[in-house]
Design an enzyme around this catalytic site. Structure first.
Site, short mmCIF file in Angstrom:
data_model
loop_
_atom_site.label_atom_id
_atom_site.label_comp_id
_atom_site.label_asym_id
_atom_site.label_seq_id
_atom_site.Cartn_x
_atom_site.Cartn_y
_atom_site.Cartn_z
N ASP A 98 0.78 -1.20 0.12
CA ASP A 98 -0.13 0.16 -0.04
C ASP A 98 0.74 1.27 0.04
OD1 ASP A 98 -2.18 1.92 0.38
OD2 ASP A 98 -3.13 0.37 1.57
N ASP A 195 -2.82 4.93 -2.38
CA ASP A 195 -3.76 5.73 -1.55
C ASP A 195 -3.86 7.07 -2.00
OD1 ASP A 195 -4.87 5.89 1.34
OD2 ASP A 195 -3.68 7.48 1.37
N GLU A 250 -6.57 4.05 -5.53
CA GLU A 250 -8.00 4.28 -4.78
C GLU A 250 -8.66 5.39 -5.53
OE1 GLU A 250 -7.74 6.30 -1.05
OE2 GLU A 250 -9.28 5.33 -0.06
N HIS A 323 -11.03 -0.97 5.61
CA HIS A 323 -10.79 -0.43 6.79
C HIS A 323 -11.13 0.80 7.00
CE1 HIS A 323 -7.86 0.97 3.84
NE2 HIS A 323 -7.49 2.04 4.73
N ASP A 324 -11.83 1.57 5.87
CA ASP A 324 -12.23 2.88 6.11
C ASP A 324 -13.89 2.93 6.42
OD1 ASP A 324 -9.55 4.15 5.97
OD2 ASP A 324 -9.88 4.33 3.81
O1 ISL Z 1 -13.04 7.13 5.68
C1 ISL Z 1 -12.68 8.36 4.92
C2 ISL Z 1 -13.06 9.67 5.43
O2 ISL Z 1 -14.17 9.84 5.88
C3 ISL Z 1 -12.47 8.03 3.51
O3 ISL Z 1 -13.00 8.99 2.95
C4 ISL Z 1 -11.07 8.14 3.38
O4 ISL Z 1 -10.52 9.24 3.87
C5 ISL Z 1 -10.54 8.10 1.79
O5 ISL Z 1 -10.95 6.90 1.59
C6 ISL Z 1 -9.10 7.91 1.76
O6 ISL Z 1 -8.42 6.99 2.60
C7 ISL Z 1 -7.26 6.57 2.46
O7 ISL Z 1 -6.40 7.65 2.83
C8 ISL Z 1 -6.49 8.19 4.28
C9 ISL Z 1 -6.41 7.00 5.27
O8 ISL Z 1 -6.74 7.69 6.49
C10 ISL Z 1 -7.20 6.04 5.02
O9 ISL Z 1 -7.23 4.65 5.91
C11 ISL Z 1 -6.96 5.46 3.36
O10 ISL Z 1 -7.62 4.51 3.02
C12 ISL Z 1 -5.12 9.19 4.37
O11 ISL Z 1 -3.79 8.39 4.02
#
Ligand code: ISL
Ligand code: CA
Length: 548
Positions: A98, A195, A250, A323-324
């Site tokens: 990642d 990411d 992503e 995970h989000d």
């Molecule tokens: O969970 C969210 C915020 O409310 C999503 O919108 C998330 O921020 C978005 O999908 C981006 O996520 C990724 O980047 C972030 C990290 O915190 C997340 O875990 C990751 O998947 C910043 O690196």
């Protein structure tokens, strides 16, 4: 349609902190993953995507990297990594890491140098301004511009204050990230999930956003910046084209009509776009923690739109949770009366659509959302910050707790439930985040002992998909687009013809007059009985009978 190994892959996502702790410190680690490789092989997945494992102060659990070419202390060391990679390859699987190229940790050497002075060689690695040029807001509450005492200037951070955004306008920054990619690819890593990729190119006019509509700011201001595709083509040319690897971006803020630009085979940018409009479709006016009911018709339309958009020229990833976001069975199924049925039905959806299915750890045993009693128990930086903000503004914290229980990221981050011993067999110590109390009933050991479990249904579907490449490459055609109860579609190519029908409700549904099922027979279901009534949360795969 060109055949590629990565198009045929099913991805399993590991959130390493919560997967398996091998040394009793309460935090999952690389040796924990090694212990469970046989389990993953037995399940039948192809690619393991591991959320960030790099050195990090863990302000955002590894999405704040302080050294891209070293392993996070809590997770182990490079020897553990090498052993893990070898173990994955020996079992015929692949590893996807990642990459977090949009921002680093503020503890990264680059940022430490950058803040020192205006003429420091690393100054332009980040985005500094004497005054905040706009009202940009951070994902994790507050302004996206933070004053730094050392630098005597403001830096941009779309996420936490400890995640300063890198300046991709600077060719040195781009080269640094490409070097990181080379480093891991040379070790034999098979791909990267990347990411918040659509954010790397910034609009340098920094237009003000509408603070009442953050989602719009994401889609229209933060994402898809002016040089984005130029950067992606460069990344492909400089790095990915030199290896047989897969890259999955992503796709935050990417709408269906923009999707093909990312993954069009002729454009040579990315392999897969990980779209996820359907997991944010229930955000209300106040955003994520102001959820509104979702509609099946919208959900289906999103899948249809993305499939149509890339159709035969590009490829997408498929996800129902990660995970989000909340757990898929709690979100799109019924995690109470029909947990087993709806988890299996959702698995059927995930594994019969076109694209690369991503199974998030624990979905294969139907893990559910968790409910902590107080906001203080939540660990997620996003929750901590919004909690502080609401408190300061005197807003209703009971309402926030309810929203966090429903929408919060920790729902997906409670440790993996391996068995019914203490701490679900995740750790011998104190878990970094509490275990979901339902682990005594929902756990891997239980699932492996029950022939009828969600786990075995996944296994069966995975084998079925492997054996029927129509489910990988075949066209997708949606039926009954307006139904708020049934998700039905056809997958078809010259090798075969399948119809999938899924009941997204607690009510039975008569299907006798579905004329599109004439001449099809059911070959797979999450129920035993098969007749003209679709049971609650029933899913079926039909295959066309031989043509006469
Ligand atoms: O969970 C969210 C915020 O409310 C999503 O919108 C998330 O921020 C978005 O999908 C981006 O996520 C990724 O980047 C972030 C990290 O915190 C997340 O875990 C990751 O998947 C910043 O690196
Ligand atoms: Ca550990």
């Amino acid at each position: 349609m060109k055949k590629k190994w990565w198009k045929e892959s099913v991805i399993y996502q590991i959130y390493p902190r919560s997967f398996k702790d091998s040394n009793g410190d309460g935090i999952g680690d690389l040796r924990g993953i090694i212990e469970k490789l046989d389990y993953l092989q037995w399940l039948g997945i192809d690619v393991i995507w591991i959320s960030p494992i790099f050195k990090s102060p863990n302000d955002d659990n590894g999405y704040d990297v302080s050294d891209y070419c070293d392993i996070m202390l809590e997770f182990g060391n490079m020897n553990d990594f090498d052993e893990l990679l070898k173990g994955i390859h020996q079992r015929g699987m692949k590893m996807m890491l990642d990459l977090v190229p949009n921002h680093s940790s503020d503890e990264h050497y680059w940022f430490q140098e950058s803040r020192k002075s205006k003429d420091n060689p690393y100054r332009d690695y980040y985005i500094w301004r004497d005054h905040p040029p706009s009202n940009w807001a951070s994902f994790f509450s507050g302004s996206a511009w933070e004053y730094d005492e050392v630098a005597k200037a403001y830096y941009l951070h779309l996420f936490s204050k400890k995640q300063p955004d890198l300046n991709w306008e600077n060719p040195k920054v781009r080269q640094e990230i490409y070097d990181v990619m080379h480093f891991w690819f040379k070790k034999g890593v098979d791909g990267f999930r990347i990411d918040v990729l659509p954010f790397i190119s910034k609009r340098l006019d920094f237009p003000n956003i509408n603070p009442q509509n953050f989602a719009q700011a994401v889609d229209e201001v933060y994402a898809n910046g002016p040089r984005l595709h130029e950067f992606l083509q460069e990344m492909y040319r400089e790095v990915a084209s030199k290896y047989d690897v897969m890259t999955m971006g992503e796709g935050i803020g990417v709408k269906a009509h923009q999707a093909l630009d990312y993954v069009d085979e002729d454009r040579k940018e990315l392999n897969l776009l990980y779209h996820f409009e359907h997991v944010t479709m229930n955000y209300g006016e106040g955003g994520k923690y102001d959820p509104v009911p979702w509609k099946l018709s919208t959900f289906k339309q999103i899948f249809k739109d993305f499939d149509t958009a890339v159709s035969n020229k590009g490829w997408i990833a498929l996800t129902l949770d990660n995970h989000d976001f909340p757990r898929m069975v709690s979100r799109f199924g019924n995690d109470k009366e029909y947990r087993m049925e709806s988890a299996k039905m959702l698995a059927m959806l995930l594994l019969t659509l076109r694209g690369c299915p991503c199974i998030y750890q624990g979905s294969e045993i139907g893990m559910t959302n968790v409910k902590f009693d107080s906001l203080d128990e939540y660990d997620d930086i996003e929750v901590k910050n919004i909690h502080k903000e609401w408190k300061k503004e005197g807003k209703n914290l009971k309402q926030l707790l309810k929203a966090v229980q429903e929408q919060g990221r920790d729902n997906a981050r409670t440790p993996m439930q391996w068995d019914n011993t203490n701490n679900a067999g995740f750790t011998k110590g104190n878990p970094w985040l509490p275990i979901n109390p339902n682990y005594t009933k929902i756990n891997v050991q239980e699932a492996l002992e029950d022939n009828n479990s969600i786990f075995y249904f996944y296994k069966q579907l995975l084998q079925f998909r492997k054996a029927n490449k129509t489910l990988v490459y075949g066209n997708f055609e949606l039926f009954l687009a307006d139904s708020e109860q049934i998700f039905a579609y056809k997958r078809q190519d010259d090798q075969g013809n399948f119809i999938i029908i899924l009941n997204f409700s607690n009510q039975q549904f008569p299907i006798a007059d579905f004329s599109f099922l004439n001449n099809y027979k059911c070959i797979l279901s999450n129920y035993y009985i098969n007749n003209d009534i679709l049971k609650e949360w029933e899913g079926r795969v039909y295959v066309q009978k031989h043509k006469h």
